[in-house]
Design a protein around this motif. Structure first.
Motif, PDB file in Angstrom:
ATOM      1  N   ARG A 201       5.842 -44.422  44.343  1.00  0.00           N
ATOM      2  CA  ARG A 201       4.521 -43.878  45.074  1.00  0.00           C
ATOM      3  C   ARG A 201       4.780 -42.273  44.817  1.00  0.00           C
ATOM      4  N   VAL A 202       6.097 -41.554  44.684  1.00  0.00           N
ATOM      5  CA  VAL A 202       6.251 -40.406  44.316  1.00  0.00           C
ATOM      6  C   VAL A 202       5.735 -40.014  42.888  1.00  0.00           C
ATOM      7  N   GLN A 203       5.970 -40.803  41.797  1.00  0.00           N
ATOM      8  CA  GLN A 203       5.367 -40.959  40.508  1.00  0.00           C
ATOM      9  C   GLN A 203       3.869 -40.816  40.557  1.00  0.00           C
ATOM     10  N   ALA A 204       3.557 -41.624  41.411  1.00  0.00           N
ATOM     11  CA  ALA A 204       1.810 -41.614  41.452  1.00  0.00           C
ATOM     12  C   ALA A 204       1.327 -40.576  41.968  1.00  0.00           C
ATOM     13  N   TRP A 205       2.040 -39.939  43.057  1.00  0.00           N
ATOM     14  CA  TRP A 205       1.615 -38.714  43.644  1.00  0.00           C
ATOM     15  C   TRP A 205       1.440 -37.561  42.549  1.00  0.00           C
ATOM     16  N   ARG A 206       2.821 -37.689  41.700  1.00  0.00           N
ATOM     17  CA  ARG A 206       2.877 -36.623  41.001  1.00  0.00           C
ATOM     18  C   ARG A 206       2.017 -36.520  39.767  1.00  0.00           C
ATOM     19  N   ALA A 207       1.478 -37.953  39.336  1.00  0.00           N
ATOM     20  CA  ALA A 207       0.368 -38.191  38.283  1.00  0.00           C
ATOM     21  C   ALA A 207      -0.993 -37.786  38.709  1.00  0.00           C
ATOM     22  N   GLY A 208      -1.211 -37.626  40.296  1.00  0.00           N
ATOM     23  CA  GLY A 208      -2.416 -37.434  40.616  1.00  0.00           C
ATOM     24  C   GLY A 208      -3.184 -38.616  40.564  1.00  0.00           C
ATOM     25  N   ARG A 209      -2.608 -40.115  40.930  1.00  0.00           N
ATOM     26  CA  ARG A 209      -2.802 -41.314  41.043  1.00  0.00           C
ATOM     27  C   ARG A 209      -2.509 -42.197  41.965  1.00  0.00           C
ATOM     28  N   LEU A 210      -2.253 -41.270  43.280  1.00  0.00           N
ATOM     29  CA  LEU A 210      -1.694 -42.051  44.519  1.00  0.00           C
ATOM     30  C   LEU A 210      -2.763 -42.660  45.221  1.00  0.00           C
ATOM     31  N   ALA A 211      -2.815 -43.674  45.696  1.00  0.00           N
ATOM     32  CA  ALA A 211      -3.816 -44.186  46.645  1.00  0.00           C
ATOM     33  C   ALA A 211      -3.392 -44.269  48.069  1.00  0.00           C
ATOM     34  N   PRO A 212      -3.376 -43.058  48.665  1.00  0.00           N
ATOM     35  CA  PRO A 212      -2.787 -42.826  50.212  1.00  0.00           C
ATOM     36  C   PRO A 212      -3.264 -43.995  51.259  1.00  0.00           C
ATOM     37  N   LEU A 213      -4.336 -44.410  51.363  1.00  0.00           N
ATOM     38  CA  LEU A 213      -4.506 -45.446  52.357  1.00  0.00           C
ATOM     39  C   LEU A 213      -3.640 -46.881  52.001  1.00  0.00           C
ATOM     40  N   HIS A 214      -3.466 -47.299  51.017  1.00  0.00           N
ATOM     41  CA  HIS A 214      -2.997 -48.457  50.297  1.00  0.00           C
ATOM     42  C   HIS A 214      -1.309 -47.923  50.552  1.00  0.00           C
ATOM     43  N   THR A 215      -0.916 -46.848  50.384  1.00  0.00           N
ATOM     44  CA  THR A 215       0.514 -46.585  50.437  1.00  0.00           C
ATOM     45  C   THR A 215       0.875 -46.542  52.028  1.00  0.00           C
ATOM     46  N   LEU A 216      -0.020 -45.904  52.822  1.00  0.00           N
ATOM     47  CA  LEU A 216       0.087 -45.688  54.262  1.00  0.00           C
ATOM     48  C   LEU A 216       0.271 -47.113  55.028  1.00  0.00           C
ATOM     49  N   TYR A 217      -0.686 -47.804  54.493  1.00  0.00           N
ATOM     50  CA  TYR A 217      -0.639 -49.241  54.778  1.00  0.00           C
ATOM     51  C   TYR A 217       0.534 -50.094  54.498  1.00  0.00           C
ATOM     52  N   MET A 218       0.794 -49.994  53.284  1.00  0.00           N
ATOM     53  CA  MET A 218       2.154 -50.683  52.964  1.00  0.00           C
ATOM     54  C   MET A 218       3.351 -50.311  53.835  1.00  0.00           C
ATOM     55  N   ALA A 219       3.401 -48.759  54.105  1.00  0.00           N
ATOM     56  CA  ALA A 219       4.616 -48.310  54.955  1.00  0.00           C
ATOM     57  C   ALA A 219       4.458 -48.994  56.179  1.00  0.00           C
ATOM     58  N   THR A 220       3.398 -49.212  56.881  1.00  0.00           N
ATOM     59  CA  THR A 220       3.301 -49.884  58.000  1.00  0.00           C
ATOM     60  C   THR A 220       3.734 -51.232  58.146  1.00  0.00           C
ATOM     61  N   HIS A 221       3.487 -52.137  57.142  1.00  0.00           N
ATOM     62  CA  HIS A 221       3.565 -53.380  56.748  1.00  0.00           C
ATOM     63  C   HIS A 221       5.194 -53.324  56.795  1.00  0.00           C
ATOM     64  N   PHE A 222       5.730 -52.714  56.180  1.00  0.00           N
ATOM     65  CA  PHE A 222       7.171 -52.672  55.836  1.00  0.00           C
ATOM     66  C   PHE A 222       7.912 -52.412  57.404  1.00  0.00           C
ATOM     67  N   LEU A 223       7.369 -51.444  58.110  1.00  0.00           N
ATOM     68  CA  LEU A 223       7.996 -50.874  59.423  1.00  0.00           C
ATOM     69  C   LEU A 223       7.702 -52.181  60.362  1.00  0.00           C
ATOM     70  N   VAL A 224       6.642 -52.843  60.422  1.00  0.00           N
ATOM     71  CA  VAL A 224       6.346 -53.913  61.373  1.00  0.00           C
ATOM     72  C   VAL A 224       7.124 -55.056  61.189  1.00  0.00           C
ATOM     73  N   PHE A 225       7.378 -55.560  59.863  1.00  0.00           N
ATOM     74  CA  PHE A 225       8.195 -56.771  59.686  1.00  0.00           C
ATOM     75  C   PHE A 225       9.778 -56.138  60.085  1.00  0.00           C
ATOM     76  N   GLY A 226       9.986 -55.146  59.335  1.00  0.00           N
ATOM     77  CA  GLY A 226      11.238 -54.723  59.704  1.00  0.00           C
ATOM     78  C   GLY A 226      11.885 -54.455  60.996  1.00  0.00           C
ATOM     79  N   THR A 227      10.858 -54.124  62.077  1.00  0.00           N
ATOM     80  CA  THR A 227      11.105 -53.801  63.461  1.00  0.00           C
ATOM     81  C   THR A 227      10.966 -54.924  64.067  1.00  0.00           C
ATOM     82  N   PHE A 228      10.293 -55.788  63.913  1.00  0.00           N
ATOM     83  CA  PHE A 228       9.899 -56.948  64.855  1.00  0.00           C
ATOM     84  C   PHE A 228      10.531 -58.315  64.660  1.00  0.00           C
TER      85      PHE A 228
END
Length: 348
Positions: A201-228
């Motif tokens: 994701r950092v590489q994608a941001w540096r390359a100007g090719r980051l999909a912020p919504l998809h990245t944000l969604y994936m982060a919440t996906h990890f957090l939800v399954f990891g927490t619950f």
């Protein structure tokens, strides 16, 4: 895109619907589930009250939302005859037969694993929708992409199986035997894959090719399954958190799909569904689902419970028939590789 002082292009936010909807969907829904679980962890006696609210405000309606895709307009109804009139009796007979032969524990156990898979697959579909909105972004691909997505859900279900809680929502359950060493190895792999994802994701941001919504969604996906599935020790409390997340997601995603399907206004072939799916009528869509919930869960299932003197075991079986049918139907009607689904969601 606008160039930043660091040389990387500012990420472009490609909304499925709007800034308010998407951020509420991605961040607001998990916040609701985390707040609910925090409440019952603080006051465990509130669990049954929170569960009742979840079921009547979200859970039952999320099942009913499926049927807005099947029988709220002539075309969908014509295409769904087997799913409605053929598949449901098959599921009912199979579930009743298994329960009669093996007992209620097997229905609870099947539900425990199937709902985990159902929640995971729904999250996968939503992640694909956000990913598909920005084709130019830099993504993981192939097996790495799949491994990163499924790592936290797999670790979660392995952890719960290793726990072997004995009961689930107050009912007997038997889990697949999983040694603790398997959980440890899965945790190591999951952490490694998560680190790779962050680096990418950092590489994608540096390359100007980051999909912020998809990245944000994936982060919440990890957090939800990891927490619950891992951080919350009580299997039932953890399930409630992910169930709230899943139910709210489904209701809003179906509504989003319908609003996009009928974006040109009232459709003569689907007057009612297209009317309640117009912008500003989410309240009417939800009210319609509430009304149908009353008919199905209070009227039909309530009458069956009373007529059969079903008791707790019988009630569980009746409700799981509806759930299992819903799981199977969802696996068939939401395939994003189908052209009508992709076109409606604006992924082509």
């Amino acid at each position: 895109m606008v160039e930043t002082t660091g040389g990387a292009a500012a990420p472009e936010w490609k909304w499925l619907r709007s800034r308010e909807f998407d951020l509420g969907f991605i961040l607001g829904i998990p916040a609701l589930s985390f707040a609910s679980v925090a409440l019952i962890l603080s006051v465990p006696d509130l669990f049954w009250y929170v569960l009742a609210i979840d079921l009547w405000i979200l859970g039952y309606h999320h099942v009913i939302s499926t049927y807005t895709r099947l029988c709220f307009d002539r075309k969908s109804f014509a295409q769904s005859h087997f799913l409605i009139f053929g598949l449901l009796p098959i599921v009912a007979i199979a579930t009743l037969a298994v329960a009669a032969v093996a007992g209620i524990w097997i229905i609870v156990s099947v539900y425990f694993y199937w709902q985990w898979w159902h929640y995971t697959r729904q999250s996968w579909g939503i992640s694909r929708a956000y990913r598909g909105k920005d084709r130019a972004a830099l993504y993981e691909s192939g097996r790495l992409d799949i491994a990163i997505f499924y790592a936290w859900p797999v670790l979660g279900i392995l952890n719960r199986s290793a726990q072997d809680p004995g009961t689930f929502i107050g009912l007997p359950i038997k889990v697949i035997p999983v040694p603790q060493v398997a959980v440890t190895l899965a945790a190591i792999a999951t952490i490694a894959l998560t680190v790779i994802w962050i680096v990418r994701r950092v590489q994608a941001w540096r390359a100007g090719r980051l999909a912020p919504l998809h990245t944000l969604y994936m982060a919440t996906h990890f957090l939800v399954f990891g927490t619950f599935y891992i951080a919350v020790a009580d299997v039932t409390f953890g399930w409630l958190g992910v169930n709230i997340w899943h139910n709210a997601q489904y209701i809003l995603f179906v509504w989003l799909f319908n609003t996009r399907r009928f974006k040109d206004g009232i459709d003569p072939e689907a007057r009612f569904l297209s009317y309640i799916s117009q912008p500003g009528r989410l309240w009417l869509y939800l009210l319609t689902c509430v009304a149908i919930t009353g008919v199905v869960y209070v009227g039909i299932l309530g009458t069956l419970e009373a007529a059969l003197a079903a008791g707790m075991a019988g009630t569980v079986v009746l409700y799981q028939i509806v759930n299992f049918h819903h799981y199977l139907v969802d696996s068939m009607i939401w395939k994003q590789r189908k052209a009508p689904i992709r076109t409606t969601l604006g992924l082509d």
